[in-house]
Each structure stands twice: as structure tokens, then as C-alpha cells.
Design a protein around this motif. Structure first.
Motif, PDB file in Angstrom:
ATOM      1  N   THR A   1      -4.773  -3.234  -6.004  1.00  0.00           N
ATOM      2  CA  THR A   1      -5.506  -4.175  -6.855  1.00  0.00           C
ATOM      3  C   THR A   1      -5.325  -5.601  -6.358  1.00  0.00           C
ATOM      4  O   THR A   1      -4.204  -6.048  -6.109  1.00  0.00           O
TER       5      THR A   1
ATOM      6  N   THR B   1     -11.404   5.265   4.850  1.00  0.00           N
ATOM      7  CA  THR B   1     -10.406   5.838   5.745  1.00  0.00           C
ATOM      8  C   THR B   1     -10.622   5.323   7.151  1.00  0.00           C
ATOM      9  O   THR B   1     -11.671   4.775   7.482  1.00  0.00           O
TER      10      THR B   1
ATOM     11  N   TRP C   1      -4.805   5.488   2.291  1.00  0.00           N
ATOM     12  CA  TRP C   1      -3.774   4.887   1.452  1.00  0.00           C
ATOM     13  C   TRP C   1      -4.410   4.503   0.125  1.00  0.00           C
ATOM     14  O   TRP C   1      -5.633   4.343   0.022  1.00  0.00           O
ATOM     15  N   ASN C   2      -3.590   4.386  -0.887  1.00  0.00           N
ATOM     16  CA  ASN C   2      -4.104   4.020  -2.197  1.00  0.00           C
ATOM     17  C   ASN C   2      -4.546   2.556  -2.186  1.00  0.00           C
ATOM     18  O   ASN C   2      -3.834   1.682  -1.680  1.00  0.00           O
ATOM     19  N   PRO C   3      -5.717   2.268  -2.718  1.00  0.00           N
ATOM     20  CA  PRO C   3      -6.168   0.872  -2.763  1.00  0.00           C
ATOM     21  C   PRO C   3      -5.228   0.032  -3.629  1.00  0.00           C
ATOM     22  O   PRO C   3      -4.637   0.515  -4.588  1.00  0.00           O
TER      23      PRO C   3
ATOM     24  N   PRO D   1       0.838  -1.202   0.000  1.00  0.00           N
ATOM     25  CA  PRO D   1       0.000   0.000   0.000  1.00  0.00           C
ATOM     26  C   PRO D   1       0.878   1.260   0.000  1.00  0.00           C
ATOM     27  O   PRO D   1       1.969   1.270   0.570  1.00  0.00           O
ATOM     28  N   VAL D   2       0.394   2.294  -0.619  1.00  0.00           N
ATOM     29  CA  VAL D   2       1.088   3.581  -0.645  1.00  0.00           C
ATOM     30  C   VAL D   2       0.322   4.550   0.256  1.00  0.00           C
ATOM     31  O   VAL D   2      -0.850   4.856  -0.002  1.00  0.00           O
TER      32      VAL D   2
ATOM     33  N   THR E   1      -1.039   7.880   1.781  1.00  0.00           N
ATOM     34  CA  THR E   1      -1.293   9.181   1.154  1.00  0.00           C
ATOM     35  C   THR E   1      -1.622  10.284   2.146  1.00  0.00           C
ATOM     36  O   THR E   1      -1.325  11.441   1.898  1.00  0.00           O
ATOM     37  N   SER E   2      -2.224   9.945   3.276  1.00  0.00           N
ATOM     38  CA  SER E   2      -2.622  10.996   4.214  1.00  0.00           C
ATOM     39  C   SER E   2      -2.688  10.429   5.628  1.00  0.00           C
ATOM     40  O   SER E   2      -3.270   9.351   5.828  1.00  0.00           O
TER      41      SER E   2
ATOM     42  N   THR F   1     -10.705  -0.513   1.001  1.00  0.00           N
ATOM     43  CA  THR F   1      -9.518  -0.003   0.310  1.00  0.00           C
ATOM     44  C   THR F   1      -9.623   1.455  -0.046  1.00  0.00           C
ATOM     45  O   THR F   1      -8.616   2.159  -0.110  1.00  0.00           O
ATOM     46  N   SER F   2     -10.817   1.947  -0.312  1.00  0.00           N
ATOM     47  CA  SER F   2     -10.961   3.355  -0.676  1.00  0.00           C
ATOM     48  C   SER F   2     -11.528   4.168   0.479  1.00  0.00           C
ATOM     49  O   SER F   2     -11.841   5.338   0.320  1.00  0.00           O
TER      50      SER F   2
ATOM     51  N   SER G   1       3.296  -1.464   3.907  1.00  0.00           N
ATOM     52  CA  SER G   1       3.710  -0.147   3.414  1.00  0.00           C
ATOM     53  C   SER G   1       4.986   0.272   4.137  1.00  0.00           C
ATOM     54  O   SER G   1       5.402  -0.358   5.118  1.00  0.00           O
TER      55      SER G   1
END
Length: 442
Positions: A68, A101, A64-66, A42-43, A45-46, A98-99, A128
Motif C-alpha cells: 500500500t 509479475t 510479491w504482495n503489493p 514487500p513480501v 510469494t512466488s 504491484t500486482s 524484502s
């Protein structure tokens, strides 16, 4: 997924890089793992890595970015150091998250570390990198530091007790009883600008006036429906005959025009209308919305007389904080409850004639206050018209400032509405000598 509170869970610290060179969680109970898969990383992001000033207490959003193919996630959060025990260790997040928070409430001024693990249906997973951020500092701490940093202020006791008192000059018997005829209030030469000039001559940084003392008489035209008997300048002949002068408006304008900060003393004790929470909140709303940014609400007659059962602290503090946020103001609460602790107050008060001066070794944000009058009376009366010496006052300022306290010196306008000349001269001398000796900053 939402977390309404932080709970302590797990015993393991953050670890070192894993077999693929990716930071991992060490010694935590692992989800069943067959192999790692770098495509599942995972990346974060906030909040942004190494961000500072991330809002605390408000909802903090972690994202985090979802990934795949991810069937689920595990979120781990630690405070203060990356090797601390996690305060959140959640492995129940599904692929549907995944999308979404995670929202938690965090502490002020604290560094946090967090990682997210993704897994797929085949048991493959990857962590991550470790993200880090620091939450904003507590705004109350800044208010406290700013208040104490003023170092020297002037108190003004003026109101119905100036005109109607009993058993004077006893300090404990100099207050009006409440319910007096408002026409007794009749300052023949009121000049609030003179008060501000006197404070400026001594290089005071703030001035606090008795907006309402224990008898309940208000120095502003209080209009609320919460009182059984309106008791303010608006009910006096003086008010009607002098163009409806609002003393508090003149006060804040005069103080600000000379580069100082205004504050209001407010007594919860009320000898005219027994205090109720709606009355207190209503009057405080008037004071905090009609006169701009007020440096301090200086409470008295509350904890030591009325009590926090009858007028609870929390709704009063909540009102002040909410109005600060709404109006962009910076009012701090100072409650003279004689506790010598940050208990139901944001500034510790030392009423020096009763409590003594701020204690040696004190580190709490504090204020010492006492009358300039040598008889320790807070309001004007026609006897014992002499003041404490310049040296005495400067020693008080120095000793207070040395223990994280500011010093508030009380003056007493007389029935004309002017500060007596002997007090004017005393303040001139305090200012001049204090600057010369480096005790007071001009």
C-alpha cells in the motif's frame, strides 16, 4: 513486466542486513532515499523461499504482495550465490506493477536469489528479505544417465540388405542400393520373439533394430504421402501373405514383454527416395507415435553423408522433444556422426570398427557399438560365420562402462528371419560368463 532474456547488469553483490535488520542490497546504486519505512517491505510469494524443482526454460513467474502506498519497485535477481553479480537489476517498475509479475527464462539446476525493493513518492523505501530457490535439473541429463546406465544392449541389423546386397562380404559394400523389388524381402521363418530371447539370455537391457537402413526400405508399413515411391514391408508379397505383419510392432512387444527397452535405428540416407525434411519428420512421427515409448532414435547416414544443411538437426530434435512432452515418452537422440562430441546428438557414438572404442578419460554420455561377427559385417551373409570371443566382448563392455559409455553389440538375423545358432550360443555364453564375473548385471 516481461523479460524475454537474461542480461548481465550491475557489479554489486547481495549484502548483509540493513539498519532495520532486513536483508538489503549492498553497494548497488541506490534510488534517492530519505528514510526507510518498514510498512513498505514487500513480501515475496512466488517462487516460495527455498523451493526446489522450479521449472526452468518455461516461463518462471516472480510475484510479491503489493505494498500500500508504493509508487514503484526494484527487482534484483542473482544466480548461484547471493554475492554474485545480478543478472537482472530493474528499477523501472512502477506502482502499476504491484500486482503483476516478472517472467524470465532460467537455467536448469541453478540456485537463484532475489529481492524486491518498494518505494513511495516521498522517497521512503524498504527491501524484502532475500528469497532463494533452485530450478529443476535438466531432463536431458536424466535421459543421458539412464541410457548410459543400461551398460549393455543388443543391436539388430535386419532388412532388405539381408536379402539384397552387393560386393559382400565387404563391410562397406553389404548394403542394398535402394529401389529393390520389395518381393526380395521374404523371411521364411521370422520370429522376432527369438531375437528378444537372445538379448535376454545375455542380460541386455535394451535392443535397437534397423527400422530403416540406407536403402530406404522400412520394416514397418509406412503410409505417409512424403515418399515418391513407397518402399516398405507393405509393398512385399510376404506382407500380404502373412496377415499384414508389422515387424516393428512385434519387435517392441517382444522386447518389452521380456523387461527390456526397444529402440529404433533410422537412416536419414535413403537410396530409394532422396531425403527431404517432410519425409524424415513424417517417418519419425510414425515411429514415435505408433509404437509407444521408444528408448532411442539411433540415427545414421545423416551428418556424415546427407549433411545437416539438407536435413537440419534442430527441427528433427524439436519434433522428438515435442512428442516426448506430448506423449510422456523418454526418447533420446543418438546420431552416429563420428564427431566424438555432443554435437547434433544427445549421446556420443563410437562406431568401433571406424572410430575405435570410447576414449580413456571420456566423461560424455557415450555408446560404443560393433558387430559380434568376426568379419565386422553388420548384416547377415553366408560367409565367415564366426563370432568374437566371450572374453573380447566382456572386455569391451567393461572398458566402455568404465568411461561413461554403454555398449551395443550387433547381431544379424539371416534370410529365415532368425538369429543364426552360433550367435545365439555366443550370447548365451556372454550372459552367463558376464554375470559370473560381475561384468553384466542380471
Amino acid at each position: 513486466m516481461l523479460f524475454s532474456m537474461m542480461t548481465s547488469c550491475g557489479n554489486a553483490p547481495f549484502g548483509s542486513a540493513g539498519p532495520t535488520g532486513i536483508d538489503t542490497i549492498a553497494k548497488l546504486p541506490r534510488l534517492p532515499m530519505i528514510t526507510t519505512d518498514s510498512s513498505l517491505i514487500p513480501v515475496l510469494t512466488s517462487p516460495a523461499n527455498q523451493a526446489t524443482g522450479v521449472p526452468a526454460k518455461k516461463a518462471v513467474v516472480f510475484a510479491w504482495n503489493p505494498v500500500t502506498g508504493a509508487s514503484g519497485y526494484r527487482f534484483v535477481l542473482s544466480a548461484n550465490t547471493r554475492i554474485a553479480d545480478p543478472i537482472i537489476d530493474d528499477s523501472t517498475l512502477t506502482g502499476a506493477d504491484t500486482s503483476d509479475t516478472i517472467t524470465v527464462s532460467l537455467s536448469y539446476g541453478t540456485p537463484y536469489y532475489w529481492v524486491v525493493n518498494a518505494k513511495n513518492h516521498d522517497g521512503k523505501m524498504a527491501w524484502s528479505t532475500i528469497g532463494s530457490f533452485t530450478t529443476e535439473s535438466d531432463p536431458l541429463v536424466k535421459l543421458q544417465n539412464d541410457y548410459v546406465g543400461q551398460k549393455f544392449g543388443m543391436f539388430i541389423h535386419f532388412g532388405m540388405s539381408t536379402f539384397a546386397r552387393y560386393n559382400f562380404p565387404s563391410p562397406g559394400g553389404e548394403w542394398e542400393l535402394g529401389g529393390e523389388d520389395e518381393n526380395l524381402f521374404n523371411p521364411t521363418s521370422l520370429n522376432v520373439g527369438q531375437w528378444a530371447d537372445v538379448a535376454k539370455s545375455a542380460h541386455c537391457k535394451y535392443v535397437v533394430v534397423t527400422a530403416k537402413h540406407h536403402g530406404g526400405f522400412c520394416l514397418w508399413p509406412s503410409n505417409g504421402p512424403w515418399s515418391m515411391k513407397p518402399h516398405s514391408i507393405a509393398q512385399s508379397a510376404w506382407y500380404q501373405q502373412n496377415g499384414n505383419r508389422d515387424i516393428l510392432k512385434e519387435f517392441v512387444d517382444s522386447v518389452r514383454s521380456r523387461g527390456m527397452e526397444p529402440g529404433f535405428y533410422y537412416s536419414v540416407r535413403d537410396g530409394t527416395n532422396p531425403p527431404t525434411l517432410p519425409m524424415v519428420l513424417g517417418q519419425l512421427t510414425e515411429l514415435l507415435t505408433n509404437y509407444g515409448d521408444i528408448k532411442v532414435l539411433w540415427f545414421d547416414g545423416w551428418g556424415w553423408y546427407v549433411g545437416y544443411f539438407q536435413i537440419p538437426y534442430t527441427p528433427v530434435a524439436s519434433l522428438v522433444h515435442e512428442l516426448n512432452a506430448k506423449l510422456g515418452h523418454h526418447t533420446i537422440i543418438s546420431e552416429n556422426n563420428h564427431q566424438k562430441a555432443l554435437w547434433n546428438t544427445e549421446i556420443v557414438q563410437y562406431e568401433i570398427p571406424i572410430d575405435g572404442p570410447p576414449l580413456s578419460g571420456n566423461t560424455l554420455p557415450s555408446e560404443g557399438n560393433e558387430p559380434l561377427r568376426i568379419d565386422d559385417c553388420w548384416f547377415w551373409h553366408p560367409m565367415n560365420n564366426s563370432s568374437k570371443s566371450t572374453k573380447f566382448v566382456l572386455d569391451r563392455i567393461s572398458s566402455a562402462n568404465a568411461v561413461n559409455a554403454t555398449y551395443l553389440l550387433d547381431l544379424t538375423p539371416d534370410t529365415t528371419g532368425l538369429i543364426p545358432q552360433y550367435q545365439v550360443q555366443a550370447m548365451n555364453d556372454i550372459g552367463a560368463t558376464g554375470v559370473q564375473q560381475g561384468v553384466i548385471q542380471p
